[in-house]
Design a protein around this motif. Structure first.
Motif, mmCIF file in Angstrom:
data_model
loop_
_atom_site.group_PDB
_atom_site.id
_atom_site.type_symbol
_atom_site.label_atom_id
_atom_site.label_comp_id
_atom_site.label_asym_id
_atom_site.label_seq_id
_atom_site.Cartn_x
_atom_site.Cartn_y
_atom_site.Cartn_z
ATOM 1 N N THR A 38 0.841 -1.196 0.000
ATOM 2 C CA THR A 38 0.000 0.000 0.000
ATOM 3 C C THR A 38 0.875 1.245 0.000
ATOM 4 O OG1 THR A 38 -0.126 -0.004 2.422
ATOM 5 C CG2 THR A 38 -1.896 -1.141 1.239
ATOM 6 N N TYR A 39 0.301 2.332 -0.479
ATOM 7 C CA TYR A 39 1.038 3.599 -0.535
ATOM 8 C C TYR A 39 0.103 4.774 -0.301
ATOM 9 C CZ TYR A 39 -0.798 4.821 -5.150
ATOM 10 O OH TYR A 39 -1.615 5.171 -6.191
ATOM 11 N N TRP A 41 0.448 9.483 -0.143
ATOM 12 C CA TRP A 41 1.222 10.624 -0.642
ATOM 13 C C TRP A 41 1.462 11.634 0.472
ATOM 14 C CZ3 TRP A 41 3.745 11.157 -5.101
ATOM 15 C CH2 TRP A 41 3.418 10.289 -6.140
ATOM 16 N N MET A 63 0.525 13.493 -10.475
ATOM 17 C CA MET A 63 -0.146 12.542 -9.588
ATOM 18 C C MET A 63 -0.863 11.437 -10.355
ATOM 19 S SD MET A 63 0.522 13.438 -6.495
ATOM 20 C CE MET A 63 -0.711 12.596 -5.543
ATOM 21 N N GLU A 64 -1.556 11.798 -11.415
ATOM 22 C CA GLU A 64 -2.299 10.796 -12.189
ATOM 23 C C GLU A 64 -1.360 9.755 -12.794
ATOM 24 O OE1 GLU A 64 -4.822 11.324 -16.090
ATOM 25 O OE2 GLU A 64 -5.846 12.263 -14.371
ATOM 26 N N ASN A 67 0.293 7.612 -9.885
ATOM 27 C CA ASN A 67 -0.671 6.644 -9.343
ATOM 28 C C ASN A 67 -0.866 5.467 -10.292
ATOM 29 O OD1 ASN A 67 -1.219 7.887 -6.870
ATOM 30 N ND2 ASN A 67 -2.777 9.208 -7.767
ATOM 31 N N ARG A 68 -1.000 5.742 -11.562
ATOM 32 C CA ARG A 68 -1.167 4.671 -12.554
ATOM 33 C C ARG A 68 0.049 3.742 -12.557
ATOM 34 N NH1 ARG A 68 -2.416 7.679 -16.650
ATOM 35 N NH2 ARG A 68 -0.294 7.931 -17.383
ATOM 36 N N LEU A 70 2.240 3.260 -10.072
ATOM 37 C CA LEU A 70 2.320 2.515 -8.810
ATOM 38 C C LEU A 70 1.313 1.367 -8.778
ATOM 39 C CD1 LEU A 70 2.833 5.514 -6.382
ATOM 40 C CD2 LEU A 70 4.476 3.684 -6.858
ATOM 41 N N GLU A 71 0.102 1.618 -9.250
ATOM 42 C CA GLU A 71 -0.906 0.559 -9.292
ATOM 43 C C GLU A 71 -0.512 -0.555 -10.265
ATOM 44 O OE1 GLU A 71 -4.558 2.679 -9.996
ATOM 45 O OE2 GLU A 71 -4.424 3.665 -8.025
ATOM 46 N N THR A 76 -1.493 -0.474 -3.800
ATOM 47 C CA THR A 76 -2.846 0.048 -3.659
ATOM 48 C C THR A 76 -2.803 1.325 -2.826
ATOM 49 O OG1 THR A 76 -3.705 -2.203 -3.699
ATOM 50 C CG2 THR A 76 -5.186 -0.494 -2.885
ATOM 51 N N TYR A 77 -3.493 2.355 -3.286
ATOM 52 C CA TYR A 77 -3.536 3.624 -2.568
ATOM 53 C C TYR A 77 -4.427 3.506 -1.338
ATOM 54 C CZ TYR A 77 -4.507 8.437 -1.355
ATOM 55 O OH TYR A 77 -4.641 9.606 -0.661
ATOM 56 N N LYS A 79 -5.208 5.900 2.586
ATOM 57 C CA LYS A 79 -4.846 6.991 3.492
ATOM 58 C C LYS A 79 -4.537 6.464 4.889
ATOM 59 C CE LYS A 79 -7.532 10.571 1.199
ATOM 60 N NZ LYS A 79 -8.602 11.567 1.319
#
Length: 193
Positions: A38-39, A41, A63-64, A67-68, A70-71, A76-77, A79
């Protein structure tokens, strides 16, 4: 016309070589990056330098794309207590590079003195320093911080010449994708998920 092409070709080659980004990475050795799932920001780092990337469009492009990427690597994002915390730093600053002038003329004993393998004659090259030229360099730095230890365990950077703010912002997805390609875990294939 042929002489013009001969003189212009080195200029075009120099211009093309300056427009590409260079990528560098470093990581903490001995870490198994496949253990992170998991990650999240952290806020971007404020820079004292003039930045073309200080707007919503640039931040969204960074960011977009990140995120793409990293996934695609199986992360998985979240918080809530992510394994890794990522942060990006976007900087534009002034740099200088040497400017070379053409060196040509008749050299009866070779280019730099007597040389039995280089006969005399007319020589042309770009080896005479003529000064320096200023340009703007853009840097996109992305780092991963392990949440448990609060240590930076991976960092990658893309650096290249920035000609206009619009071109720099529009090129961000490509640059960020290449920066993320330096991450120690490769993208997963559709069959690997």
């Amino acid at each position: 016309m042929k002489k013009l092409i001969i003189y212009m070709l080195p200029l075009v080659m120099v211009a093309l070589s300056c427009s590409s980004y260079r990528y560098h990475t470093t990581k903490m050795t001995g870490r198994d990056f496949s253990q992170f799932h998991t990650y999240g920001w952290l806020p971007p780092v404020d820079s004292l330098s003039k930045s073309y990337f200080d707007n919503d469009i640039a931040q969204n492009n960074i960011m977009e794309t990140a995120n793409r990427e990293l996934e695609a690597r199986g992360l998985t994002y979240t918080k809530d207590n992510p394994d890794l915390l990522f942060r990006y730093i976007a900087i534009v600053n002034n740099k200088s590079k040497p400017l070379y002038a053409p060196a040509y003329g008749f050299y009866p004993w070779g280019m730099w003195g007597y040389n039995p393998w280089m006969w005399g004659g007319w020589h042309m090259g770009w080896n005479q320093p003529a000064g320096k030229t200023l340009y703007r360099a853009g840097h996109i730095i992305i780092e991963a911080r392990e949440r448990k230890t609060d240590a930076v365990i991976w960092q990658a950077r893309g650096t290249g010449e920035v000609r206009t703010p619009e071109d720099a912002i529009n090129k961000l997805p490509e640059v960020v994708a290449q920066v993320m390609a330096q991450y120690p875990v490769p993208p997963q294939t559709a069959s690997g998920r």
